[in-house]
Design a protein around this motif. Structure first.
Motif, PDB file in Angstrom:
ATOM      1  N   ALA A  57       0.847  -1.194   0.000  1.00 16.59           N
ATOM      2  CA  ALA A  57       0.000   0.000   0.000  1.00 16.59           C
ATOM      3  C   ALA A  57       0.880   1.242   0.000  1.00 16.59           C
ATOM      4  O   ALA A  57       2.093   1.165   0.242  1.00 16.59           O
ATOM      5  CB  ALA A  57      -0.927   0.020   1.219  1.00 16.59           C
ATOM      6  N   ILE A  58       0.253   2.379  -0.276  1.00 19.71           N
ATOM      7  CA  ILE A  58       0.932   3.668  -0.148  1.00 19.71           C
ATOM      8  C   ILE A  58       0.062   4.580   0.701  1.00 19.71           C
ATOM      9  O   ILE A  58      -1.150   4.701   0.475  1.00 19.71           O
ATOM     10  CB  ILE A  58       1.246   4.287  -1.524  1.00 19.71           C
ATOM     11  N   SER A  66      -5.082  17.523   1.598  1.00 17.93           N
ATOM     12  CA  SER A  66      -6.314  16.806   1.284  1.00 17.93           C
ATOM     13  C   SER A  66      -6.020  15.378   0.848  1.00 17.93           C
ATOM     14  O   SER A  66      -5.788  15.118  -0.338  1.00 17.93           O
ATOM     15  CB  SER A  66      -7.080  17.540   0.182  1.00 17.93           C
ATOM     16  N   PRO A  67      -6.051  14.423   1.768  1.00 18.41           N
ATOM     17  CA  PRO A  67      -5.774  13.027   1.395  1.00 18.41           C
ATOM     18  C   PRO A  67      -6.644  12.490   0.266  1.00 18.41           C
ATOM     19  O   PRO A  67      -6.124  11.813  -0.632  1.00 18.41           O
ATOM     20  CB  PRO A  67      -5.998  12.267   2.704  1.00 18.41           C
ATOM     21  N   ILE A  93      -4.411   2.128  -1.591  1.00 16.84           N
ATOM     22  CA  ILE A  93      -4.347   3.592  -1.468  1.00 16.84           C
ATOM     23  C   ILE A  93      -4.903   3.940  -0.084  1.00 16.84           C
ATOM     24  O   ILE A  93      -6.095   3.779   0.172  1.00 16.84           O
ATOM     25  CB  ILE A  93      -5.181   4.296  -2.557  1.00 16.84           C
ATOM     26  N   ARG A  94      -4.034   4.432   0.792  1.00 13.30           N
ATOM     27  CA  ARG A  94      -4.416   4.618   2.183  1.00 13.30           C
ATOM     28  C   ARG A  94      -4.242   6.064   2.646  1.00 13.30           C
ATOM     29  O   ARG A  94      -3.307   6.749   2.214  1.00 13.30           O
ATOM     30  CB  ARG A  94      -3.556   3.733   3.087  1.00 13.30           C
ATOM     31  N   ALA A  95      -5.106   6.493   3.533  1.00 18.07           N
ATOM     32  CA  ALA A  95      -4.955   7.779   4.215  1.00 18.07           C
ATOM     33  C   ALA A  95      -4.350   7.520   5.578  1.00 18.07           C
ATOM     34  O   ALA A  95      -4.933   6.829   6.405  1.00 18.07           O
ATOM     35  CB  ALA A  95      -6.304   8.473   4.379  1.00 18.07           C
ATOM     36  N   GLY A  96      -3.188   8.081   5.800  1.00 15.52           N
ATOM     37  CA  GLY A  96      -2.557   7.918   7.097  1.00 15.52           C
ATOM     38  C   GLY A  96      -2.112   9.250   7.674  1.00 15.52           C
ATOM     39  O   GLY A  96      -0.926   9.483   7.746  1.00 15.52           O
ATOM     40  N   GLY A 109      -8.222   2.493   1.901  1.00 17.77           N
ATOM     41  CA  GLY A 109      -8.360   2.281   3.329  1.00 17.77           C
ATOM     42  C   GLY A 109      -7.979   3.584   3.998  1.00 17.77           C
ATOM     43  O   GLY A 109      -7.275   4.408   3.404  1.00 17.77           O
ATOM     44  N   LEU A 110      -8.448   3.802   5.206  1.00 22.50           N
ATOM     45  CA  LEU A 110      -8.061   5.053   5.868  1.00 22.50           C
ATOM     46  C   LEU A 110      -7.908   4.849   7.359  1.00 22.50           C
ATOM     47  O   LEU A 110      -8.575   4.015   7.975  1.00 22.50           O
ATOM     48  CB  LEU A 110      -9.037   6.180   5.558  1.00 22.50           C
TER      49      LEU A 110
END
Length: 355
Positions: A45-46, A62-63, A79-82, A110-111
């Motif tokens: 993932a990134i 803005s993720p 594709i992740r929001a971290g 995913g977030l």
């Protein structure tokens, strides 16, 4: 154990040709290049963060916007929001924005939800700062319901309660969720009770402290009812500063200056927080530099992936033994694009050893 790539928000690098700041468009080009490379190399993932109004992380306000670009620039990587700072956003907007990205990526998002910590961020939602933790934990359940296609009741522009359903519908029936923690054991337990994953970091804590927190998380997760999230085991993702060099000497030589510069910037960001303790707020430049020097050498001792392939292989094995399910490899702390890409290729060769 999975290996992911994480952007965490370094300073915008200097443009040596002009003597000024590099254009932000160049930084986005670097992010897209790294993402495409990580996708080709088979990383899991990134991750991209949410940052506002500070020198650190100028290109990450803005993720979902950036993640939409990453979704169409890649083919298989998650594709992740971290992280998404949940108290800054209406849960309906979070559900709608990320459903768009889920569709663009064909179900790869995913977030991780974060409470937020810097007072300046909350100019976007000043009334949500004091109870930001409570809001985050409450909205996780609401966000799951909205994602699953349940309508919810909110007041409209006239103050009338109306039931609304966010659109578009996402590809994934269940939203992959993590809860971000800076180290508070209560947050680890809350993530377990909510049956989310947990997004933590190796920095700032010992191996023994992490082992205890992971055990508390696993116990809370096992005791919690199913909530449409992870299973009873949960998922532990740990962030670690990463650069796999040709050897230890090269890795330390290339990372020393940019990483210490990044750490100094992070400390300055902390001192600008209105709720910073007096000792932190009173740090001088010399004291900040000493802290950065100490932190850098501590990273080399344990918790980072800064070194040769063999050094990093040992650390990955140790993190796996600790109970880590995924390492989010923090790569954007000031190295140039070529160095980051070279390090990614070496890191990819280690994936089979820790699978």
């Amino acid at each position: 154990m999975d290996l992911s790539v994480m952007f965490f928000g370094a300073d915008t690098p200097a443009d040596t040709a002009t003597g000024g700041a590099a254009r932000h468009s160049d930084v986005y080009d670097d992010i897209l290049t790294v993402a495409r490379t990580a996708d080709r190399l088979g990383f899991h993932a990134i991750w991209t963060p949410e940052r506002h109004f500070q020198q650190v992380g100028q290109v990450f306000p803005s993720p979902p916007v950036l993640s939409a670009a990453l979704a169409v620039a890649t083919e298989r990587i998650g594709i992740r929001a971290g992280s998404v700072i949940l108290p800054l956003h209406h849960p309906l907007r979070v559900a709608e924005d990320w459903a768009v990205v889920d569709n663009l990526s064909h179900g790869r998002i995913g977030l991780s939800a974060a409470t937020g910590w810097h007072s300046a961020d909350f100019v976007l939602a000043p009334d949500h700062y004091e109870d930001r933790r409570e809001r985050t934990l409450r909205d996780v359940a609401l966000l799951r319901r909205l994602w699953a296609g349940e309508a919810a009741e909110f007041a409209d522009g006239t103050g009338t309660a109306v039931r609304v359903l966010p659109q578009p519908r996402p590809v994934q029936d269940t939203l992959p969720l993590w809860l971000t923690t800076s180290g508070n054991p209560a947050t680890w337990e809350a993530a377990g009770s909510l049956r989310t994953g947990v997004l933590g970091a190796t920095v700032g804590q010992s191996r023994e402290e992490l082992a205890e927190k992971i055990a508390r998380y696993r116990a809370a997760c096992a005791a919690a009812p199913d909530q449409g999230g992870t299973d009873a085991h949960g998922r532990v993702t740990l962030m670690a500063h990463t650069f796999v060099g040709a050897d230890d000497k090269e890795a330390r030589r290339l990372t020393a200056v940019p990483l210490k510069r990044y750490l100094r910037s992070y400390v300055r960001q902390t001192t600008a927080n209105r709720t910073a303790d007096k000792a932190t707020a009173a740090l001088t430049e010399d004291q900040t530099a000493m802290l950065a020097e100490f932190a850098f050498h501590r990273y080399l001792t344990w918790g980072s992936l800064l070194g040769s392939a063999e050094t990093c292989r040992k650390m990955l094995a140790d993190l796996r033994e600790l109970g880590c399910d995924e390492v989010a490899c923090f790569v954007d702390f000031g190295l140039g694009r070529d160095e980051v890409l070279a390090g990614l290729h070496r890191l990819a060769e280690l994936r089979e050893d820790v699978a």
